[in-house]
Design a protein around this motif. Structure first.
Motif, PDB file in Angstrom:
ATOM      1  N   VAL A 173       0.979  -0.823   0.368  1.00  0.00           N
ATOM      2  CA  VAL A 173      -0.189   0.035  -0.074  1.00  0.00           C
ATOM      3  C   VAL A 173       0.298   1.351   0.048  1.00  0.00           C
ATOM      4  O   VAL A 173       0.474   2.126  -1.000  1.00  0.00           O
ATOM      5  CB  VAL A 173      -1.072  -0.145   0.875  1.00  0.00           C
ATOM      6  CG1 VAL A 173      -1.589   1.090   1.603  1.00  0.00           C
ATOM      7  CG2 VAL A 173      -1.827  -1.437   1.121  1.00  0.00           C
ATOM      8  N   CYS A 174       2.211   1.351   0.426  1.00  0.00           N
ATOM      9  CA  CYS A 174       3.161   2.438   0.746  1.00  0.00           C
ATOM     10  C   CYS A 174       3.589   2.952  -0.440  1.00  0.00           C
ATOM     11  O   CYS A 174       3.624   3.559  -1.529  1.00  0.00           O
ATOM     12  CB  CYS A 174       4.534   2.275   1.788  1.00  0.00           C
ATOM     13  SG  CYS A 174       5.559   3.610   1.395  1.00  0.00           S
ATOM     14  N   PHE A 175       4.017   1.715  -1.479  1.00  0.00           N
ATOM     15  CA  PHE A 175       4.435   2.237  -2.907  1.00  0.00           C
ATOM     16  C   PHE A 175       3.297   1.780  -3.499  1.00  0.00           C
ATOM     17  O   PHE A 175       3.801   3.245  -4.592  1.00  0.00           O
ATOM     18  CB  PHE A 175       5.152   0.438  -3.277  1.00  0.00           C
ATOM     19  CG  PHE A 175       6.711   0.770  -2.707  1.00  0.00           C
ATOM     20  CD1 PHE A 175       7.593   1.657  -2.467  1.00  0.00           C
ATOM     21  CD2 PHE A 175       6.949  -0.607  -1.386  1.00  0.00           C
ATOM     22  CE1 PHE A 175       8.475   1.648  -1.850  1.00  0.00           C
ATOM     23  CE2 PHE A 175       8.246  -0.913  -0.675  1.00  0.00           C
ATOM     24  CZ  PHE A 175       8.960   0.245  -1.203  1.00  0.00           C
ATOM     25  N   SER A 176       2.195   1.813  -3.556  1.00  0.00           N
ATOM     26  CA  SER A 176       0.731   2.000  -4.331  1.00  0.00           C
ATOM     27  C   SER A 176       0.772   3.418  -4.354  1.00  0.00           C
ATOM     28  O   SER A 176      -0.103   3.957  -5.127  1.00  0.00           O
ATOM     29  CB  SER A 176      -0.555   1.253  -4.100  1.00  0.00           C
ATOM     30  OG  SER A 176       0.026  -0.346  -3.971  1.00  0.00           O
ATOM     31  N   LEU A 177       0.353   4.121  -2.762  1.00  0.00           N
ATOM     32  CA  LEU A 177      -0.034   5.095  -2.138  1.00  0.00           C
ATOM     33  C   LEU A 177       1.260   6.218  -3.538  1.00  0.00           C
ATOM     34  O   LEU A 177       0.264   7.566  -3.786  1.00  0.00           O
ATOM     35  CB  LEU A 177      -0.182   5.585  -1.092  1.00  0.00           C
ATOM     36  CG  LEU A 177      -0.448   7.037  -0.264  1.00  0.00           C
ATOM     37  CD1 LEU A 177      -2.227   7.078  -1.001  1.00  0.00           C
ATOM     38  CD2 LEU A 177      -0.387   6.471   1.247  1.00  0.00           C
ATOM     39  N   GLY A 184       2.849   5.782  -6.030  1.00  0.00           N
ATOM     40  CA  GLY A 184       2.831   5.710  -7.283  1.00  0.00           C
ATOM     41  C   GLY A 184       1.300   6.316  -7.287  1.00  0.00           C
ATOM     42  O   GLY A 184       1.212   6.963  -8.710  1.00  0.00           O
ATOM     43  N   ILE A 185       0.502   6.384  -7.276  1.00  0.00           N
ATOM     44  CA  ILE A 185      -0.519   6.642  -7.035  1.00  0.00           C
ATOM     45  C   ILE A 185      -0.676   8.714  -6.958  1.00  0.00           C
ATOM     46  O   ILE A 185      -1.351   9.014  -7.992  1.00  0.00           O
ATOM     47  CB  ILE A 185      -1.713   6.661  -6.240  1.00  0.00           C
ATOM     48  CG1 ILE A 185      -2.685   5.003  -6.939  1.00  0.00           C
ATOM     49  CG2 ILE A 185      -3.190   7.576  -6.106  1.00  0.00           C
ATOM     50  CD1 ILE A 185      -2.887   3.735  -5.577  1.00  0.00           C
ATOM     51  N   VAL A 186      -0.374   8.743  -5.991  1.00  0.00           N
ATOM     52  CA  VAL A 186      -0.318  10.267  -5.841  1.00  0.00           C
ATOM     53  C   VAL A 186       0.928  10.984  -6.819  1.00  0.00           C
ATOM     54  O   VAL A 186       0.252  12.382  -7.791  1.00  0.00           O
ATOM     55  CB  VAL A 186       0.436  10.653  -4.800  1.00  0.00           C
ATOM     56  CG1 VAL A 186       0.914  12.363  -4.264  1.00  0.00           C
ATOM     57  CG2 VAL A 186      -0.496  10.727  -3.670  1.00  0.00           C
ATOM     58  N   THR A 213     -12.329  12.495  -8.868  1.00  0.00           N
ATOM     59  CA  THR A 213     -11.620  11.158  -9.852  1.00  0.00           C
ATOM     60  C   THR A 213     -11.397  10.173  -9.410  1.00  0.00           C
ATOM     61  O   THR A 213     -11.369   9.536  -8.335  1.00  0.00           O
ATOM     62  CB  THR A 213     -10.150  11.916 -10.922  1.00  0.00           C
ATOM     63  OG1 THR A 213      -9.364  12.126  -9.382  1.00  0.00           O
ATOM     64  CG2 THR A 213     -11.134  13.085 -11.578  1.00  0.00           C
ATOM     65  N   PHE A 214     -11.258   8.769 -10.402  1.00  0.00           N
ATOM     66  CA  PHE A 214     -10.832   7.595  -9.701  1.00  0.00           C
ATOM     67  C   PHE A 214      -9.657   7.480  -9.063  1.00  0.00           C
ATOM     68  O   PHE A 214     -10.097   7.362  -7.973  1.00  0.00           O
ATOM     69  CB  PHE A 214     -10.496   7.072 -10.425  1.00  0.00           C
ATOM     70  CG  PHE A 214     -10.603   5.336 -10.742  1.00  0.00           C
ATOM     71  CD1 PHE A 214     -11.427   4.725 -10.322  1.00  0.00           C
ATOM     72  CD2 PHE A 214      -8.975   5.299 -11.262  1.00  0.00           C
ATOM     73  CE1 PHE A 214     -11.267   3.005  -9.530  1.00  0.00           C
ATOM     74  CE2 PHE A 214      -8.718   3.732 -10.859  1.00  0.00           C
ATOM     75  CZ  PHE A 214      -9.887   2.580 -10.186  1.00  0.00           C
ATOM     76  N   LEU A 215      -8.796   8.021  -9.376  1.00  0.00           N
ATOM     77  CA  LEU A 215      -7.712   8.557  -9.180  1.00  0.00           C
ATOM     78  C   LEU A 215      -7.403   9.131  -7.365  1.00  0.00           C
ATOM     79  O   LEU A 215      -6.673   8.752  -6.189  1.00  0.00           O
ATOM     80  CB  LEU A 215      -6.684   9.008  -9.041  1.00  0.00           C
ATOM     81  CG  LEU A 215      -5.591   8.310 -11.163  1.00  0.00           C
ATOM     82  CD1 LEU A 215      -4.363   9.500 -11.516  1.00  0.00           C
ATOM     83  CD2 LEU A 215      -4.881   6.536 -10.399  1.00  0.00           C
ATOM     84  N   GLY A 216      -8.478  10.097  -7.242  1.00  0.00           N
ATOM     85  CA  GLY A 216      -8.943  10.916  -5.696  1.00  0.00           C
ATOM     86  C   GLY A 216      -9.484  10.228  -4.656  1.00  0.00           C
ATOM     87  O   GLY A 216      -8.936   9.307  -3.309  1.00  0.00           O
ATOM     88  N   ILE A 248      -8.616   6.009  -4.992  1.00  0.00           N
ATOM     89  CA  ILE A 248      -8.198   4.616  -5.369  1.00  0.00           C
ATOM     90  C   ILE A 248      -7.569   5.726  -4.010  1.00  0.00           C
ATOM     91  O   ILE A 248      -7.343   4.776  -2.885  1.00  0.00           O
ATOM     92  CB  ILE A 248      -7.456   4.746  -5.909  1.00  0.00           C
ATOM     93  CG1 ILE A 248      -8.282   4.085  -7.388  1.00  0.00           C
ATOM     94  CG2 ILE A 248      -6.501   3.675  -6.060  1.00  0.00           C
ATOM     95  CD1 ILE A 248      -8.811   2.634  -6.852  1.00  0.00           C
ATOM     96  N   THR A 249      -6.609   7.456  -3.919  1.00  0.00           N
ATOM     97  CA  THR A 249      -5.903   7.501  -3.029  1.00  0.00           C
ATOM     98  C   THR A 249      -6.178   8.012  -1.711  1.00  0.00           C
ATOM     99  O   THR A 249      -5.502   7.467  -0.853  1.00  0.00           O
ATOM    100  CB  THR A 249      -6.283   8.892  -3.666  1.00  0.00           C
ATOM    101  OG1 THR A 249      -5.368   8.963  -5.189  1.00  0.00           O
ATOM    102  CG2 THR A 249      -4.650   9.601  -2.822  1.00  0.00           C
ATOM    103  N   THR A 250      -8.229   8.003  -1.633  1.00  0.00           N
ATOM    104  CA  THR A 250      -8.129   8.201  -0.256  1.00  0.00           C
ATOM    105  C   THR A 250      -8.248   6.418   0.375  1.00  0.00           C
ATOM    106  O   THR A 250      -8.053   6.350   1.465  1.00  0.00           O
ATOM    107  CB  THR A 250      -9.883   8.594  -0.617  1.00  0.00           C
ATOM    108  OG1 THR A 250      -9.936  10.186  -0.923  1.00  0.00           O
ATOM    109  CG2 THR A 250     -10.861   8.627   0.775  1.00  0.00           C
ATOM    110  N   VAL A 251      -8.063   5.292  -0.175  1.00  0.00           N
ATOM    111  CA  VAL A 251      -8.662   4.436   0.021  1.00  0.00           C
ATOM    112  C   VAL A 251      -7.273   3.821   0.438  1.00  0.00           C
ATOM    113  O   VAL A 251      -7.148   2.721   1.224  1.00  0.00           O
ATOM    114  CB  VAL A 251      -9.152   3.171  -0.559  1.00  0.00           C
ATOM    115  CG1 VAL A 251      -9.547   1.534  -0.225  1.00  0.00           C
ATOM    116  CG2 VAL A 251     -10.996   3.425  -1.476  1.00  0.00           C
TER     117      VAL A 251
END
Length: 124
Positions: free
Chosen positions: A12-16, A18-20, A50-53, A55-58
């Motif tokens: 989740v750390c690395f995904s977060l 990348g998403i940001v 947005t979709f990325l927003g 995903i960022t929250t989750v």
């Protein structure tokens, strides 16, 4: 259980991160710099998220939950990690691995030091 939470936390750390980095900023266009952004001003309405927003929250919520659970698990132990620490000065080394004293020269015991020259050896 502890290892599973660590794996989820790292993912989740690395995904977060990348998403940001994939998201664009609110003032990404040149028109926004000069006030021509219309209804998408810096502090105004942004419309639907947005979709990325989302995903960022989750991802941020999952990151916080795993962080708190790892902190709780590490605190719930009865033993401190400092209890097992032994300073390097107290550790004993075998006789053949003892380091030399600082600033001093260490010579082998079977070597003989050269004799100092006497006044008789140097004719002038």
């Amino acid at each position: 259980m502890h290892l599973l939470i660590i794996i989820i936390h790292l993912f989740v750390c690395f995904s977060l991160i990348g998403i940001v980095l994939l998201q664009t900023g609110k003032g990404a266009s040149m028109g926004a710099m000069f006030g021509g952004a219309g209804n998408q001003t810096l502090f105004g309405n942004t419309g639907a998220s947005t979709f990325l927003g989302k995903i960022t929250t989750v991802a941020a919520v999952v990151f916080m939950v795993t962080s708190l659970s790892l902190a709780y698990i590490s605190k719930s132990g009865d033993k401190s990690v400092v209890e097992d620490f032994q300073p390097a000065a107290e550790e004993s080394l075998p006789a053949d691995q003892v380091p030399p004293a600082p600033g001093g020269e260490q010579s082998a015991p079977d070597e003989q030091a050269p004799a100092a020259p006497s006044a008789d050896d140097n004719p002038q």
